[in-house]
Scaffold this motif. Structure first.
Motif, short mmCIF file in Angstrom:
data_model
loop_
_atom_site.label_atom_id
_atom_site.label_comp_id
_atom_site.label_asym_id
_atom_site.label_seq_id
_atom_site.Cartn_x
_atom_site.Cartn_y
_atom_site.Cartn_z
N ILE A 7 -11.10 8.80 -6.48
CA ILE A 7 -11.22 7.65 -7.40
C ILE A 7 -10.74 6.35 -6.76
O ILE A 7 -10.97 5.27 -7.32
CB ILE A 7 -10.45 7.89 -8.72
N SER A 8 -10.09 6.44 -5.60
CA SER A 8 -9.56 5.23 -5.00
C SER A 8 -9.24 5.45 -3.53
O SER A 8 -8.78 6.54 -3.15
CB SER A 8 -8.30 4.78 -5.75
N GLN A 9 -9.47 4.43 -2.72
CA GLN A 9 -9.00 4.41 -1.34
C GLN A 9 -8.27 3.08 -1.14
O GLN A 9 -8.82 2.12 -0.60
CB GLN A 9 -10.15 4.56 -0.34
N PRO A 10 -7.02 3.03 -1.57
CA PRO A 10 -6.30 1.74 -1.54
C PRO A 10 -5.98 1.30 -0.12
O PRO A 10 -5.79 2.12 0.78
CB PRO A 10 -5.03 2.04 -2.34
N GLU A 11 -5.91 -0.01 0.06
CA GLU A 11 -5.51 -0.59 1.33
C GLU A 11 -4.20 -1.34 1.12
O GLU A 11 -4.06 -2.10 0.16
CB GLU A 11 -6.59 -1.53 1.87
N PHE A 12 -3.24 -1.13 2.03
CA PHE A 12 -1.93 -1.73 1.89
C PHE A 12 -1.60 -2.57 3.11
O PHE A 12 -1.91 -2.17 4.24
CB PHE A 12 -0.87 -0.65 1.70
N GLU A 13 -0.98 -3.71 2.88
CA GLU A 13 -0.61 -4.58 3.99
C GLU A 13 0.44 -3.91 4.88
O GLU A 13 0.37 -4.00 6.10
CB GLU A 13 -0.07 -5.90 3.44
N THR A 14 1.41 -3.24 4.25
CA THR A 14 2.39 -2.46 5.01
C THR A 14 1.87 -1.04 5.12
O THR A 14 1.61 -0.39 4.10
CB THR A 14 3.76 -2.47 4.31
N ARG A 15 1.72 -0.54 6.34
CA ARG A 15 1.12 0.78 6.54
C ARG A 15 2.03 1.86 5.95
O ARG A 15 3.21 1.95 6.28
CB ARG A 15 0.89 1.03 8.03
N VAL A 16 1.47 2.69 5.09
CA VAL A 16 2.23 3.72 4.38
C VAL A 16 2.23 5.00 5.20
O VAL A 16 1.18 5.52 5.58
CB VAL A 16 1.63 3.99 2.98
N GLY A 17 3.43 5.54 5.47
CA GLY A 17 3.53 6.81 6.17
C GLY A 17 3.55 7.98 5.21
O GLY A 17 2.92 9.01 5.45
N HIS A 18 4.29 7.83 4.11
CA HIS A 18 4.41 8.88 3.11
C HIS A 18 4.46 8.23 1.74
O HIS A 18 5.16 7.25 1.52
CB HIS A 18 5.68 9.70 3.35
N ALA A 19 3.70 8.79 0.79
CA ALA A 19 3.71 8.34 -0.60
C ALA A 19 4.03 9.54 -1.48
O ALA A 19 3.31 10.53 -1.46
CB ALA A 19 2.36 7.74 -0.99
N GLY A 20 5.14 9.46 -2.23
CA GLY A 20 5.65 10.60 -2.96
C GLY A 20 5.02 10.81 -4.32
O GLY A 20 4.03 10.16 -4.69
N ASP A 21 5.62 11.70 -5.10
CA ASP A 21 5.10 12.06 -6.42
C ASP A 21 4.96 10.85 -7.33
O ASP A 21 5.77 9.91 -7.27
CB ASP A 21 6.01 13.09 -7.08
N ILE A 22 3.96 10.90 -8.19
CA ILE A 22 3.64 9.80 -9.10
C ILE A 22 4.41 9.98 -10.41
O ILE A 22 4.41 11.06 -11.01
CB ILE A 22 2.13 9.77 -9.38
N VAL A 23 5.09 8.92 -10.85
CA VAL A 23 5.78 8.93 -12.13
C VAL A 23 5.26 7.76 -12.97
O VAL A 23 4.82 6.74 -12.42
CB VAL A 23 7.31 8.81 -11.96
N TYR A 24 5.34 7.93 -14.29
CA TYR A 24 4.96 6.83 -15.18
C TYR A 24 6.21 6.06 -15.59
O TYR A 24 7.19 6.66 -16.07
CB TYR A 24 4.22 7.34 -16.41
N ILE A 25 6.17 4.75 -15.42
CA ILE A 25 7.29 3.89 -15.79
C ILE A 25 6.78 2.84 -16.78
O ILE A 25 5.85 2.09 -16.45
CB ILE A 25 7.91 3.21 -14.56
N PRO A 26 7.31 2.82 -17.99
CA PRO A 26 6.85 1.84 -18.99
C PRO A 26 6.91 0.41 -18.46
O PRO A 26 7.83 0.06 -17.70
CB PRO A 26 7.84 2.05 -20.15
N THR A 27 5.94 -0.38 -18.86
CA THR A 27 5.75 -1.78 -18.47
C THR A 27 5.31 -1.94 -17.02
O THR A 27 4.94 -3.04 -16.60
CB THR A 27 7.00 -2.67 -18.69
N VAL A 28 5.35 -0.87 -16.25
CA VAL A 28 4.99 -0.93 -14.84
C VAL A 28 3.69 -0.18 -14.56
O VAL A 28 2.78 -0.69 -13.91
CB VAL A 28 6.11 -0.36 -13.95
N GLY A 29 3.57 1.05 -15.06
CA GLY A 29 2.39 1.87 -14.84
C GLY A 29 2.71 3.11 -14.03
O GLY A 29 3.85 3.60 -14.03
N LEU A 30 1.72 3.63 -13.33
CA LEU A 30 1.93 4.77 -12.44
C LEU A 30 2.57 4.26 -11.16
O LEU A 30 2.13 3.26 -10.59
CB LEU A 30 0.60 5.46 -12.13
#
Length: 352
Positions: free
Chosen positions: A141-164
């Motif tokens: 559903i997505s292939q995001p591009e980040f300015e800072t190269r990501v080495g590891h992205a951990g588990d997704i949590v939901y935070i109110p007012t912020v999102g996933l």
């Protein structure tokens, strides 16, 4: 009339009691050990989640720990935690290393995974977000591009007012791409379709930068994050604890009293009891460790973590064991990890 009222009251109490008992019933007895995937090539890095009444374990199969060309992503699912489906290959990028580094659920209950394509920290590595409604069939559903190269992205949590939110770290200095390290937040406000990046700290050494982060939301804007120690010297010997009291706008980072090198944490949180549970697989000892603490006992008190309970031992050591990942499902904690040798490993889970 009074008699009928009495009968109704007794029946109501019985229903409530039965309901309470049902809520407390565990799916499996604590300390049950499960083999999710038999040792086959280098089966490793499991991500244990759930979707629509099913347990889901996504993991990597390659030729070795450092196989950057023949590693693909597989999945098995289970309804009871004991019987798991045959493995199914869900991501296979030719001549590239595929490996899921984080999992979670969107606001509709679908399961999401973050698949890293390419060697960890390499200049050409990128992430693809996949979604599944049943654990077996996955769509990008997505292939995001980040300015800072990501080495590891951990588990997704939901935070109110912020999102996933997924917490990330970069790799550098000793991995060996020669740059300093960073960590921060990846945020999605549209159920995982688009993502933005927020750097929290940059310019850190490999001794200072927390890695392979796990987070829980404690309410009232408070976020607790734990990160492994990726490299050590005489000064840096313990895991890191990060805190935010304003939904992630500002942060503090502390050293803890939990020693150990390259032990990836996995956090769970119970809103009713306000208890934080953390699991790590100790690569130095081959022991699966469990930490249980009230949130107030460690919030602003990072060196107050209690001694761990060793819930399983006798597993592999070094890089051929570890990276526990957990999910709470039908009254049990499922703590999944891999263990084996340099060219033969399997996927296991200890149930609590």
């Amino acid at each position: 009339m009074k008699k009928w009222k009495q009968i109704f009251a007794i029946a109501l109490v019985a229903v409530l009691v039965m309901g309470c008992k049902k809520a407390e019933t565990k799916l499996l007895p604590p300390n049950t050990t499960i083999e999710i995937a038999k040792p086959y090539r280098y089966s490793s890095w499991p991500m244990c989640g759930s979707v629509k009444n099913k347990l889901v374990c996504v993991y990597t199969i390659g030729d070795s720990h450092h196989d950057n060309y023949n590693s693909d992503t597989y999945v098995s699912v289970s309804s009871d935690g004991i019987n798991w489906s045959e493995k199914k290959c869900i991501i296979n990028t030719p001549n590239k290393r595929d490996g899921v580094t984080g999992k979670g659920n969107d606001k509709d209950g679908n399961m999401l995974i973050l698949d890293r394509i390419g060697a960890p920290g390499s200049f050409d590595a990128y992430f693809v977000v996949y979604k599944s409604a049943d654990g077996l069939d996955w769509q990008p559903i997505s292939q995001p591009e980040f300015e800072t190269r990501v080495g590891h992205a951990g588990d997704i949590v939901y935070i109110p007012t912020v999102g996933l939110v997924s917490f990330f770290n970069t790799y550098g200095e000793d991995r060996p791409w020669g740059e300093s390290r960073s960590w921060g937040m990846l945020r999605s406000e549209d159920n995982g379709v688009t993502w933005t990046q927020q750097n929290v700290e940059t310019g850190l050494s490999s001794y200072e930068c927390p890695s392979e982060l796990s987070a829980v939301y404690l309410g009232d804007g408070r976020i607790l994050v734990m990160g492994r120690l990726d490299n050590q010297d005489a000064e840096h010997t313990t895991m890191y604890q990060m805190q935010s009291s304003d939904y992630g706008a500002t942060w503090v980072r502390h050293r803890t009293n939990i020693a150990g090198l390259q032990n990836t944490p996995s956090l769970l949180y119970d809103e009713k009891t306000r208890i934080v549970t953390m699991y790590i697989m100790d690569r130095g000892t081959g022991e699966l460790k469990k930490y249980v603490v009230t949130e107030d006992a460690v919030w602003d008190k990072p060196t107050s973590w209690p001694a761990a309970e060793i819930i399983s031992s006798g597993w592999g050591k070094g890089i051929d064991v570890g990276n526990v990942n957990t999910v709470r499902f039908k009254g049990n904690d499922f703590a999944a990890f891999y263990s084996g040798t340099s060219d033969l490993a399997g996927i296991y889970a200890v149930v609590q």
